[in-house]
Write a protein that holds these residues in place. Structure first.
Motif, PDB file in Angstrom:
ATOM      1  N   GLY A  88      48.665  49.382  45.501  1.00  0.00           N
ATOM      2  CA  GLY A  88      50.000  49.115  46.025  1.00  0.00           C
ATOM      3  C   GLY A  88      50.726  48.109  45.160  1.00  0.00           C
ATOM      4  N   ILE A  89      52.036  48.251  45.064  1.00  0.00           N
ATOM      5  CA  ILE A  89      52.775  47.380  44.149  1.00  0.00           C
ATOM      6  C   ILE A  89      52.691  45.925  44.609  1.00  0.00           C
ATOM      7  N   LYS A  90      52.557  45.051  43.615  1.00  0.00           N
ATOM      8  CA  LYS A  90      52.458  43.602  43.796  1.00  0.00           C
ATOM      9  C   LYS A  90      51.198  43.187  44.556  1.00  0.00           C
ATOM     10  N   ASN A  91      50.176  44.059  44.537  1.00  0.00           N
ATOM     11  CA  ASN A  91      48.897  43.725  45.159  1.00  0.00           C
ATOM     12  C   ASN A  91      47.834  43.349  44.140  1.00  0.00           C
ATOM     13  N   PHE A  92      48.131  43.472  42.852  1.00  0.00           N
ATOM     14  CA  PHE A  92      47.157  43.106  41.822  1.00  0.00           C
ATOM     15  C   PHE A  92      46.708  41.658  42.012  1.00  0.00           C
ATOM     16  N   ARG A  93      47.638  40.800  42.361  1.00  0.00           N
ATOM     17  CA  ARG A  93      47.359  39.359  42.514  1.00  0.00           C
ATOM     18  C   ARG A  93      46.348  39.095  43.621  1.00  0.00           C
ATOM     19  N   PHE A  94      46.183  40.043  44.579  1.00  0.00           N
ATOM     20  CA  PHE A  94      45.208  39.881  45.657  1.00  0.00           C
ATOM     21  C   PHE A  94      43.876  40.550  45.321  1.00  0.00           C
ATOM     22  N   TYR A  95      43.939  41.813  44.881  1.00  0.00           N
ATOM     23  CA  TYR A  95      42.708  42.547  44.605  1.00  0.00           C
ATOM     24  C   TYR A  95      41.955  41.985  43.399  1.00  0.00           C
ATOM     25  N   CYS A  96      42.675  41.451  42.439  1.00  0.00           N
ATOM     26  CA  CYS A  96      42.051  40.935  41.216  1.00  0.00           C
ATOM     27  C   CYS A  96      40.981  39.889  41.520  1.00  0.00           C
ATOM     28  N   HIS A  97      41.176  39.104  42.560  1.00  0.00           N
ATOM     29  CA  HIS A  97      40.236  38.033  42.911  1.00  0.00           C
ATOM     30  C   HIS A  97      38.956  38.579  43.535  1.00  0.00           C
ATOM     31  N   HIS A  98      38.916  39.877  43.835  1.00  0.00           N
ATOM     32  CA  HIS A  98      37.751  40.462  44.500  1.00  0.00           C
ATOM     33  C   HIS A  98      37.058  41.513  43.622  1.00  0.00           C
ATOM     34  N   ARG A  99      37.378  41.526  42.349  1.00  0.00           N
ATOM     35  CA  ARG A  99      36.705  42.450  41.435  1.00  0.00           C
ATOM     36  C   ARG A  99      35.280  41.976  41.165  1.00  0.00           C
ATOM     37  N   GLU A 100      34.456  42.865  40.667  1.00  0.00           N
ATOM     38  CA  GLU A 100      33.072  42.530  40.371  1.00  0.00           C
ATOM     39  C   GLU A 100      32.981  41.695  39.093  1.00  0.00           C
ATOM     40  N   ASN A 101      31.837  41.013  38.936  1.00  0.00           N
ATOM     41  CA  ASN A 101      31.512  40.248  37.728  1.00  0.00           C
ATOM     42  C   ASN A 101      32.546  39.166  37.417  1.00  0.00           C
ATOM     43  N   ILE A 102      33.204  38.664  38.450  1.00  0.00           N
ATOM     44  CA  ILE A 102      34.207  37.626  38.222  1.00  0.00           C
ATOM     45  C   ILE A 102      33.500  36.291  37.950  1.00  0.00           C
ATOM     46  N   GLU A 103      33.989  35.546  37.006  1.00  0.00           N
ATOM     47  CA  GLU A 103      33.407  34.255  36.640  1.00  0.00           C
ATOM     48  C   GLU A 103      34.108  33.159  37.444  1.00  0.00           C
ATOM     49  N   LYS A 104      33.447  32.722  38.526  1.00  0.00           N
ATOM     50  CA  LYS A 104      34.066  31.770  39.448  1.00  0.00           C
ATOM     51  C   LYS A 104      34.330  30.405  38.808  1.00  0.00           C
ATOM     52  N   ASN A 105      33.524  30.045  37.796  1.00  0.00           N
ATOM     53  CA  ASN A 105      33.673  28.727  37.184  1.00  0.00           C
ATOM     54  C   ASN A 105      34.666  28.715  36.024  1.00  0.00           C
ATOM     55  N   SER A 106      35.213  29.870  35.736  1.00  0.00           N
ATOM     56  CA  SER A 106      36.167  29.960  34.625  1.00  0.00           C
ATOM     57  C   SER A 106      37.503  29.338  35.027  1.00  0.00           C
TER      58      SER A 106
END
Length: 439
Positions: free
Chosen positions: A316-334
């Motif tokens: 959905g438009i303008k939802n990248f900012r929300f879903y991006c934080h829940h992708r796999e292999n995200i580096e939390k300390n970055s």
């Protein structure tokens, strides 16, 4: 009868003015752009009512309509039916997708007005010319004085100048988008008022003014696109082909001069070259999650795992900012996790409207490119004699060029500009096709 002719003239004049001041609205900001666009749409419907929708719909019109419906569908689906742990739902996003339909109305209105010859683009070209010149000279003033004529001071280390845009470093993008009309305003509309000898020196002078303005703005991609598009016009437009070598000489001399005599420009260009080298290495070695990559490069790479969450219809438009934080292999300390969008039209379209949405957009873009550029320069068509369409063809090409960083596809400024160009371009194509069929 005389009354109706006066009425029609006043209607045309009013709409011409609203369209012409649109470049100035981009300088004033998003709120003014929205007001201008909404007024233009509402007044067009007030004057012509349901006649706006009585045009003969072309394949391009239908596929554009399908994409806008798909935007609404995917936003509603993601909000009401798609569940992902931790993702906060915002009703504002489906509402935004519905409000985004105003750009379809802008497209249809422009199509109608151009095809029915109810808009004269002379005023739009003229205002684009003066707005581009104004932004350039405001940047020059800011460069020499330290602040522009409105009092906006130079931001940060001074490598980038904003001119009248205040704290937004987008002046170079504005010049690149609207300055091209300046090269056509004299030969198309005012040539009879000027001596040919004077005209010969006008175009090179304008090129230098716009090039220096973009370089001092520090916006490197607009500089490349400006030079690239100018080169393409000189190459494909036979009347200007003789200026190909002088064009290159002027460009190289300008870059050489600014690079050697201005440290800010030199630093900016060196950083740009470094980023291109890093990006090439990133792609070749597939080091998308390398923590040593710059934040700018990791913004591009963050799209892939986000897209995998909703690969077919997007989030959905303008939802990248929300879903991006829940992708796999995200580096939390970055230090970098996500941005508002992946800084490329196609990557954003892919993540927010999915593979289906991207395919629809590619069909739209290819159809317009074929109907305009290919028919004008490679096939027998009456478009070959239409010089009015040239800036719209090449500005459209620059806007959809895939290998560039961009703002968000779905923001006010970018959407307004793109559908402004598309609406006028498609209107000119179909208007010309009607003339061709009558002949």
């Amino acid at each position: 009868m005389h009354f109706f002719s006066i009425k029609d003239t006043s209607q045309k004049d009013f709409l011409n003015i609203l369209l012409a001041i649109l470049p100035l609205s981009f300088v004033a900001g998003n709120m003014i752009i929205n007001i201008n666009v909404i007024l233009f749409i509402l007044i067009s419907f007030f004057f012509f009512r349901q006649d706006v929708f009585k045009i003969k719909y072309h394949f391009i019109d239908k596929i554009v309509f399908v994409y806008f419906l798909f935007i609404v569908f995917t936003s509603l689906y993601n909000h009401f039916f798609y569940d992902l742990d931790g993702v906060e739902k915002h009703l504002a996003n489906p509402i935004k997708s519905i409000l985004f339909l105003k750009y379809f109305l802008l497209y249809i209105v422009l199509r109608y007005l151009i095809e029915k010859n109810l808009i004269n683009l002379k005023l739009f070209f003229t205002f684009s010319f003066f707005a581009s010149i104004f932004v350039c000279f405001d940047i020059f003033f800011q460069f020499f004085v330290g602040k522009d004529i409105f009092g906006f001071e130079i931001i940060g280390d001074g490598r980038k100048l904003s001119g009248p845009f205040g704290d937004e470093l987008i002046a170079g993008g504005f010049i690149q988008r609207f300055s091209l009309f300046s090269f056509f305003v004299i030969p198309l509309f005012y040539r009879k008022y000027l001596f040919n000898r004077f005209f010969k020196y006008t175009i090179p002078l304008l090129f230098l003014i716009f090039l220096f303005g973009i370089i001092l703005s520090g916006n490197r991609m607009p500089m490349i696109l400006f030079v690239f598009v100018t080169f393409l016009i000189v190459l494909f437009h036979k009347q200007t082909r003789k200026f190909l070598i002088p064009f290159f000489l002027v460009f190289l001399l300008s870059i050489f001069t600014l690079y050697n005599f201005n440290s800010d420009v030199r630093t900016n260009l060196k950083n740009f070259n470094k980023q291109i080298t890093q990006m090439k290495t990133l792609v070749i070695n597939k080091e998308f999650n390398n923590l040593n990559n710059t934040t700018y490069l990791r913004e591009f790479s963050s799209f892939y795992e986000t897209w995998l969450l909703n690969r077919y219809i997007g989030g959905g438009i303008k939802n990248f900012r929300f879903y991006c934080h829940h992708r796999e292999n995200i580096e939390k300390n970055s230090k970098f996790i996500c941005n508002m969008h992946p800084h490329n039209y196609y990557l954003e379209i892919l993540t927010e409207t999915g593979l289906i949405g991207l395919i629809i957009v590619l069909i739209i873009f290819f159809s317009i490119f074929y109907q305009s550029f290919c028919k004008k320069y490679f096939f027998n068509s009456s478009l070959q004699n239409n010089n009015l369409i040239i800036p719209f063809i090449f500005l459209f090409f620059a806007e959809i060029f895939p290998l560039k960083s961009t703002g968000s596809f779905f923001t006010t400024g970018n959407s307004t500009y793109l559908f402004l160009i598309i609406g006028i371009l498609v209107g000119l194509i179909l208007k010309d096709n009607q003339i061709e069929k009558k002949v």
